[in-house]
Design an enzyme around this catalytic site. Structure first.
Site, mmCIF file in Angstrom:
data_model
loop_
_atom_site.group_PDB
_atom_site.id
_atom_site.type_symbol
_atom_site.label_atom_id
_atom_site.label_comp_id
_atom_site.label_asym_id
_atom_site.label_seq_id
_atom_site.Cartn_x
_atom_site.Cartn_y
_atom_site.Cartn_z
ATOM 1 N N ASP A 15 -43.515 -32.651 17.722
ATOM 2 C CA ASP A 15 -42.394 -32.825 18.735
ATOM 3 C C ASP A 15 -43.066 -32.376 19.971
ATOM 4 O O ASP A 15 -44.024 -31.983 20.251
ATOM 5 C CB ASP A 15 -41.091 -32.499 18.336
ATOM 6 C CG ASP A 15 -41.035 -31.104 17.666
ATOM 7 O OD1 ASP A 15 -41.797 -30.312 18.358
ATOM 8 O OD2 ASP A 15 -40.291 -31.091 16.730
ATOM 9 N N LYS B 234 -38.017 -35.939 21.195
ATOM 10 C CA LYS B 234 -37.312 -36.578 22.329
ATOM 11 C C LYS B 234 -37.981 -36.671 23.462
ATOM 12 O O LYS B 234 -38.939 -36.028 23.874
ATOM 13 C CB LYS B 234 -35.897 -35.774 22.542
ATOM 14 C CG LYS B 234 -34.938 -35.690 21.880
ATOM 15 C CD LYS B 234 -33.542 -34.988 22.146
ATOM 16 C CE LYS B 234 -32.654 -34.387 20.978
ATOM 17 N NZ LYS B 234 -32.163 -33.375 21.653
ATOM 18 N N MET C 91 -34.097 -22.337 26.067
ATOM 19 C CA MET C 91 -33.394 -23.796 26.451
ATOM 20 C C MET C 91 -32.346 -23.474 27.421
ATOM 21 O O MET C 91 -31.338 -24.035 27.473
ATOM 22 C CB MET C 91 -32.804 -24.306 25.111
ATOM 23 C CG MET C 91 -33.569 -24.759 24.223
ATOM 24 S SD MET C 91 -32.991 -25.216 22.548
ATOM 25 C CE MET C 91 -32.895 -23.444 21.683
HETATM 26 N N1 SAH Z 1 -39.337 -22.799 18.070
HETATM 27 C C1 SAH Z 1 -39.734 -22.569 19.703
HETATM 28 C C2 SAH Z 1 -38.504 -22.693 20.411
HETATM 29 C C3 SAH Z 1 -37.775 -24.262 20.510
HETATM 30 S S1 SAH Z 1 -36.395 -24.377 21.538
HETATM 31 C C4 SAH Z 1 -40.346 -21.100 19.667
HETATM 32 O O1 SAH Z 1 -40.248 -20.434 18.637
HETATM 33 O O2 SAH Z 1 -40.870 -20.747 20.712
HETATM 34 C C5 SAH Z 1 -37.314 -24.860 23.107
HETATM 35 C C6 SAH Z 1 -37.310 -23.618 24.174
HETATM 36 O O3 SAH Z 1 -38.069 -22.803 23.957
HETATM 37 C C7 SAH Z 1 -37.692 -24.322 25.679
HETATM 38 O O4 SAH Z 1 -36.469 -24.944 26.128
HETATM 39 C C8 SAH Z 1 -38.170 -23.004 26.289
HETATM 40 O O5 SAH Z 1 -37.228 -22.572 26.764
HETATM 41 C C9 SAH Z 1 -38.811 -22.317 25.089
HETATM 42 N N2 SAH Z 1 -40.201 -22.526 25.167
HETATM 43 C C10 SAH Z 1 -41.163 -23.069 24.281
HETATM 44 N N3 SAH Z 1 -42.386 -23.092 24.424
HETATM 45 C C11 SAH Z 1 -42.471 -22.782 25.712
HETATM 46 C C12 SAH Z 1 -43.525 -22.589 26.555
HETATM 47 N N4 SAH Z 1 -44.807 -23.153 26.203
HETATM 48 N N5 SAH Z 1 -43.182 -22.261 27.792
HETATM 49 C C13 SAH Z 1 -41.873 -22.048 28.340
HETATM 50 N N6 SAH Z 1 -40.896 -22.047 27.468
HETATM 51 C C14 SAH Z 1 -41.065 -22.414 26.120
#
Ligand code: SAH
Length: 264
Positions: A43, A65, A177
């Site tokens: 995704d 999405k 998020m």
């Molecule tokens: N499973 C993922 C999180 C998914 S929720 C994890 O463990 O990191 C998605 C949110 O994660 C985004 O809206 C943002 O807030 C954050 N996020 C994930 N990767 C990111 C990145 N490379 N840079 C900034 N924010 C990130």
């Protein structure tokens, strides 16, 4: 009751954390799952640099999405993974960060277990860990933060959170998020007693060449987000540890000017 982990060779489906973007942050096991997969379902958060590692003879399906398209929906996605596994294919379900941190990986695993499909989880570096490290922000630091709380800022749950607990000092808050709810997050924390001057940061596209770091006070953060035109994915970090970011900056920092003697 003692649980003996199943040997991963049995697993038809691997729920794999891709980390926050830098392909060098993939675990060895994640890379192996990618390389051995017949089908890779990925995704939005899976970076281009990581997609470049997909084997040419595997099928890669985007199931996230996009601006113009809704995702396929969690139920249909669960069904799809089950069907692919039942066809005998080796499936790599690749997710940004860690599959079990705000990643719905556990929901997918429940559906797979219900269908009797052996599944393994390959943890990844979650955004809170990866993005802060690449921004020079330690999640904890002696004297500044004794705890760290990972929070979803997604509006779905009406942000039904223990705001009084979150507003208490001595800890680092990391909102996933949360960009669209930033004004609300900033205002509510202040209403519950967090100082308006508390250091805070926004990390956009963390751990990627495009990474941007914006630091401000808690009160000024929403305005700064607008002024810099920050977009998803962005991580919000709030707490005294952010004050170390300039001193600890290392990634994407302008390179030091070489002494004249070396450039001559
Ligand atoms: N499973 C993922 C999180 C998914 S929720 C994890 O463990 O990191 C998605 C949110 O994660 C985004 O809206 C943002 O807030 C954050 N996020 C994930 N990767 C990111 C990145 N490379 N840079 C900034 N924010 C990130």
């Amino acid at each position: 009751m003692a649980h003996t982990p199943k040997p991963s060779e049995e697993a038809r489906v691997s729920l794999v954390g891709a980390g926050p973007g830098d392909p060098d942050l993939l675990t060895v096991k994640a890379l192996r799952c990618i390389q051995q997969a017949d089908v890779i379902l990925y995704d939005n958060l899976v970076s281009e640099a990581i997609r470049d590692l997909f084997p040419k003879d595997s099928t890669a399906l985007f199931v996230g999405k996009s601006k113009h398209r809704h995702g396929i929906g969690q139920h249909r996605l669960n069904d799809l993974i089950v069907q692919l596994a039942q066809q005998g294919l080796q499936v790599c379900r690749l997710k940004g960060g860690d599959p079990f941190v705000f990643g719905r990986g556990s929901e997918e695993m429940l559906a797979l277990h219900q269908a009797g499909i052996a599944t393994e989880v390959v943890p990844g570096i979650t955004a809170a860990s990866g993005c802060t490290s690449y921004a020079g922000i330690p999640l904890t630091h002696r004297g500044l933060a004794q705890a760290c709380t990972l929070v979803t800022g997604h509006g779905e749950s009406e942000l039904d959170l223990d705001w009084a607990g979150l507003a208490r000092g001595n800890q680092t808050l990391v909102f996933y998020m949360g960009l669209s709810q930033l004004e609300r997050i900033s205002a509510t924390l202040q209403r519950y007693g967090m100082a308006a001057s508390t250091p805070a940061a926004l990390i956009e596209q963390g751990c990627r060449p495009e990474q941007r770091l914006v630091t401000a006070t808690l009160a000024e953060l929403p305005l700064q987000a607008k002024q810099h035109g920050l977009a998803s994915p962005t991580l919000i970090v709030i707490g005294e540890v952010v004050s170390l970011s300039a001193a600890l900056a290392w990634f994407g920092a302008p390179s030091q000017t070489l002494p004249a003697a070396l450039t001559a």
